[in-house]
Design a protein around this motif. Structure first.
Motif, short mmCIF file in Angstrom:
data_model
loop_
_atom_site.label_atom_id
_atom_site.label_comp_id
_atom_site.label_asym_id
_atom_site.label_seq_id
_atom_site.Cartn_x
_atom_site.Cartn_y
_atom_site.Cartn_z
N ARG A 104 15.66 5.70 -4.04
CA ARG A 104 14.34 5.45 -4.61
C ARG A 104 14.04 3.95 -4.59
O ARG A 104 14.78 3.14 -5.13
N GLY A 105 12.96 3.59 -3.91
CA GLY A 105 12.53 2.21 -3.84
C GLY A 105 13.06 1.42 -2.66
O GLY A 105 12.72 0.25 -2.49
N LYS A 125 9.56 1.06 -7.93
CA LYS A 125 10.22 2.37 -7.75
C LYS A 125 11.67 2.31 -8.22
O LYS A 125 12.18 3.28 -8.78
#
Length: 163
Positions: A104-105, A125
């Motif tokens: 994530r991110g 994120k």
């Protein structure tokens, strides 16, 4: 700018090749013996496997992938304060054909010939993930085998719970 291009899936031989190379790189990462170029190649293998939905289970995947990204770019993804794209290929025209989320991110940006051309970091994120993990109570848990050994952990908390 990104353009999505449909492509055929990997063959069993290609999957095996990418998984083997990734496993070798992760072993080198654990030993602390991986350099930036090797980390970039390992991320290329990750991107191929993720795109084909064949990334093997990796214990502590988030932490391992963050360490691999740090080895590739020299800085931890969580240390960025603003959205950043780190170019990995100097002769690239900057066109991203497909961003592949590794965690994530953190996105592995593939260009022509499915080559990893850059890594994009989205700190918002990454912060969202930390907040979500706190909600479910696993953000700081050091026990990585709870799913497999849940009965043992419950017994430790209340040995007479089943009585």
């Amino acid at each position: 700018m990104s353009i999505h291009v449909e492509r055929p899936g990997l063959t069993k031989q290609e999957i095996s090749h990418h998984q083997d190379k990734l496993a070798e790189a992760l072993a080198r990462l654990e030993e602390g013996a991986i350099n930036s170029d090797e980390a970039v190649k390992a991320l290329q293998h990750c991107a191929e496997l993720i795109r084909d939905d064949n990334l093997p289970e990796i214990e502590g995947r988030f932490a391992v992938m963050n360490r691999l990204v740090k080895a590739a770019i020299g800085k931890a993804p969580g240390s960025y304060k603003a959205k950043t794209t780190i170019p990995l290929v100097e002769d690239s025209d900057g066109v991203v054909l497909e961003p592949v989320p590794v965690v994530r991110g953190v996105y592995l940006n593939l260009g022509e010939d499915n080559r990893l051309v850059s890594i994009s970091i989205h700190p918002g994120k990454i912060r969202e993930r930390r907040a979500l993990m706190k909600i479910v109570g696993i953000g700081k848990d050091t026990a990585t085998d709870v799913a497999a050994r849940h009965d043992d952990y419950l017994a430790m908390e209340d040995p007479h719970g089943a009585s």
